[in-house]
Design a protein around this motif. Structure first.
Motif, mmCIF file in Angstrom:
data_model
loop_
_atom_site.group_PDB
_atom_site.id
_atom_site.type_symbol
_atom_site.label_atom_id
_atom_site.label_comp_id
_atom_site.label_asym_id
_atom_site.label_seq_id
_atom_site.Cartn_x
_atom_site.Cartn_y
_atom_site.Cartn_z
ATOM 1 N N THR A 64 -15.751 -62.337 -34.411
ATOM 2 C CA THR A 64 -14.869 -61.975 -33.744
ATOM 3 C C THR A 64 -14.224 -60.912 -34.345
ATOM 4 O O THR A 64 -14.012 -59.813 -34.826
ATOM 5 C CB THR A 64 -14.328 -61.661 -32.648
ATOM 6 N N ALA A 65 -13.242 -61.564 -35.723
ATOM 7 C CA ALA A 65 -12.155 -61.218 -36.509
ATOM 8 C C ALA A 65 -13.096 -60.221 -37.531
ATOM 9 O O ALA A 65 -13.068 -58.735 -37.749
ATOM 10 C CB ALA A 65 -11.187 -61.999 -37.120
ATOM 11 N N ALA A 66 -13.941 -60.194 -37.897
ATOM 12 C CA ALA A 66 -14.692 -60.040 -39.277
ATOM 13 C C ALA A 66 -15.292 -59.347 -38.770
ATOM 14 O O ALA A 66 -15.159 -57.846 -39.858
ATOM 15 C CB ALA A 66 -16.010 -61.053 -39.757
ATOM 16 N N LEU A 104 -18.505 -51.576 -19.524
ATOM 17 C CA LEU A 104 -18.410 -51.315 -20.950
ATOM 18 C C LEU A 104 -17.357 -52.203 -22.156
ATOM 19 O O LEU A 104 -18.100 -52.519 -22.984
ATOM 20 C CB LEU A 104 -18.243 -50.048 -21.373
ATOM 21 N N VAL A 105 -16.059 -52.748 -20.576
ATOM 22 C CA VAL A 105 -15.597 -53.537 -21.586
ATOM 23 C C VAL A 105 -16.328 -55.070 -22.023
ATOM 24 O O VAL A 105 -16.072 -55.578 -22.823
ATOM 25 C CB VAL A 105 -13.959 -53.862 -20.888
ATOM 26 N N ALA A 106 -16.961 -55.294 -21.140
ATOM 27 C CA ALA A 106 -16.961 -56.606 -20.747
ATOM 28 C C ALA A 106 -18.962 -56.471 -21.753
ATOM 29 O O ALA A 106 -18.793 -57.522 -22.500
ATOM 30 C CB ALA A 106 -18.358 -56.795 -19.579
ATOM 31 N N ARG A 107 -19.664 -55.627 -22.276
ATOM 32 C CA ARG A 107 -20.457 -55.548 -23.152
ATOM 33 C C ARG A 107 -19.790 -55.352 -24.911
ATOM 34 O O ARG A 107 -20.131 -56.054 -25.590
ATOM 35 C CB ARG A 107 -21.247 -54.567 -22.744
ATOM 36 N N ALA A 108 -18.853 -55.095 -24.332
ATOM 37 C CA ALA A 108 -18.153 -54.334 -25.856
ATOM 38 C C ALA A 108 -17.630 -55.600 -26.224
ATOM 39 O O ALA A 108 -17.180 -56.035 -27.543
ATOM 40 C CB ALA A 108 -16.970 -53.435 -26.138
ATOM 41 N N SER A 109 -17.002 -56.368 -25.542
ATOM 42 C CA SER A 109 -16.349 -57.203 -25.694
ATOM 43 C C SER A 109 -17.552 -58.918 -26.008
ATOM 44 O O SER A 109 -17.588 -59.350 -27.637
ATOM 45 C CB SER A 109 -15.746 -58.595 -24.490
ATOM 46 N N GLU A 110 -18.681 -58.610 -25.771
ATOM 47 C CA GLU A 110 -19.828 -59.143 -25.839
ATOM 48 C C GLU A 110 -20.291 -59.137 -27.433
ATOM 49 O O GLU A 110 -20.653 -59.618 -27.951
ATOM 50 C CB GLU A 110 -20.586 -59.457 -24.756
ATOM 51 N N ALA A 111 -20.473 -57.524 -27.699
ATOM 52 C CA ALA A 111 -20.950 -57.308 -28.354
ATOM 53 C C ALA A 111 -20.057 -57.641 -30.339
ATOM 54 O O ALA A 111 -21.126 -58.158 -31.664
ATOM 55 C CB ALA A 111 -21.186 -55.376 -28.740
ATOM 56 N N VAL A 112 -19.221 -57.973 -29.713
ATOM 57 C CA VAL A 112 -17.937 -58.147 -30.873
ATOM 58 C C VAL A 112 -18.194 -59.756 -30.739
ATOM 59 O O VAL A 112 -17.398 -60.406 -31.749
ATOM 60 C CB VAL A 112 -16.787 -57.418 -30.762
ATOM 61 N N LEU A 121 -9.747 -63.191 -27.602
ATOM 62 C CA LEU A 121 -9.038 -62.087 -26.311
ATOM 63 C C LEU A 121 -8.430 -60.628 -27.318
ATOM 64 O O LEU A 121 -8.179 -60.922 -28.648
ATOM 65 C CB LEU A 121 -7.569 -62.718 -27.058
ATOM 66 N N LEU A 122 -9.516 -59.871 -26.975
ATOM 67 C CA LEU A 122 -8.725 -57.886 -27.481
ATOM 68 C C LEU A 122 -8.626 -57.081 -26.690
ATOM 69 O O LEU A 122 -8.360 -57.014 -25.348
ATOM 70 C CB LEU A 122 -10.446 -57.982 -27.694
ATOM 71 N N GLY A 123 -8.195 -55.937 -27.545
ATOM 72 C CA GLY A 123 -8.239 -54.881 -26.843
ATOM 73 C C GLY A 123 -9.039 -53.765 -27.170
ATOM 74 O O GLY A 123 -9.755 -53.550 -28.564
#
Lengths: 54, 296
Positions: free
Chosen positions: B83-85, B222-230, B234-236
């Motif tokens: 996720t960090a990368a 969209l938040v759920a999908r963006a989170s899964e994509a990366v 714990l994300l902003g």
């Protein structure tokens, strides 16, 4: 109470100060890093780096 | 449980987390990343016996490498190095979002001034040039003319680190003077706020006004999908509102942050943000512990 490494002015720490926290010198405005809290030790904070952020 | 907080600067966000951990009786070890040396196989002593490390490094480069080493040692770390990368690099993040079908601003990457100028001219004016690594709205350029584009590309080519020669060019999204920051844990929103400014940059770090925001179902999705994509964590997640004449009101996800700052959100929302974050981190630590026990 500690002394500002930049101007020598007195700087007091809040009770909940944490090692690694950045505080401002009330006299000269320098950003200072809390190196220790007991007894308080301050150093000039590192300069902002390009890759800092969230 | 024993929580390691990896840091190089204790911001108000870290103080909120430390306070919440201590209030709940967890043993917290603050680990200054500047003091650590990372061996290829043996973890530094500071990480002994921690159940979970929370990466709060201020420097993206340190965050990327430190999480990678911790994962290699088998030490649970939030967020993951994967996720960090992805989140650390805007090109990687844009690819991940587009690959997952998440609406994101049209973007091109080019490696020379000439090809970057072609991208800029194709987007038209204004468009935006961003550094691939960077935060808080720094070094972002809204380009209004060809002469401005030429100057910015020349400066980036001549003065910059080699990463500035990776030209990341994006369409300008005419957002309604604000964007939306959502703090989410594995895609579940903790809270959201709008960041409003007269300036085209609406980062809280740039002094934008902040206000609580209620997410609708589309934004939550969209938040759920963006989170899964990366890769989750714990994300902003940052969204802009769009208003297409045909499609109507919608959103586009322009950024996902992996060492998210949440003090501004905590200040404007009814939600106890650090408490919700620590709820989730406790769950992550428990899951890591169960996985370790189950491992042969």
């Amino acid at each position: 109470m500690a002394n500002c490494p930049e101007c020598g002015g007195e700087v007091s720490l809040h009770d909940d100060a944490e090692v690694g926290e950045i505080i401002d010198c009330g006299t000269c405005g320098a950003e200072l890093e809390v190196i220790d809290v007991d007894p308080p030790v301050l150093e000039t904070a590192p300069e902002l780096e390009e890759d800092w952020g969230e | 449980m024993k929580i390691g907080v990896l840091y190089s600067r204790i911001r108000h966000d870290e103080k909120l987390l430390l306070g919440e951990f201590r209030e709940r009786g967890h043993e917290v070890t603050k680990i200054d990343v500047r003091d650590q040396r990372f061996d290829l196989t043996e973890p530094p002593a500071a990480f002994a016996d921690v159940d979970l490390v929370v990466d709060r490094c201020l420097a993206t480069s340190r965050s990327r490498y430190a999480t990678r080493f911790l994962a290699a040692y088998g030490i649970p770390v939030v967020n993951s190095p994967e996720t960090a990368a992805v989140c650390a690099d805007k090109a990687e993040c844009s690819l991940a979002l587009a690959g997952a079908g998440v609406p994101t601003p049209r973007t091109e990457v080019a490696f020379t001034k000439e090809s970057a100028m072609e991208s800029i001219e194709r987007f038209g004016y204004p468009c935006v040039v961003k550094p691939v690594i960077g935060s808080w709205g720094r070094l972002l350029a809204k380009i209004d003319s060809r002469s401005a584009a030429e100057a910015i590309l020349e400066h980036k080519s001549t003065l910059g680190h080699y990463e500035h020669k990776v030209f990341y060019i994006q369409e300008f999204v005419a957002k309604p003077g604000r964007d939306i920051r959502v703090v989410a844990t594995d895609g579940e929103p903790v809270g959201a706020m709008v960041r409003s400014s007269e300036h085209w940059l609406t980062n809280a770090a740039k002094g934008a006004d902040t206000e609580q925001f209620e997410l609708d179902d589309e934004a939550r999705d969209l938040v759920a999908r963006a989170s899964e994509a990366v890769g989750g964590g714990l994300l902003g997640v940052d969204l802009m509102e769009t208003n297409d004449p045909d499609a109507g009101h919608s959103y586009t996800v322009h950024e996902v942050n992996h060492t998210v700052e949440f003090k501004a959100l905590d200040g404007v929302t009814d939600v106890d943000v650090p408490a919700r974050v620590v709820d989730w981190l406790e769950g992550e630590a428990e899951a890591a512990d169960e996985a370790a026990v189950a491992a042969p």
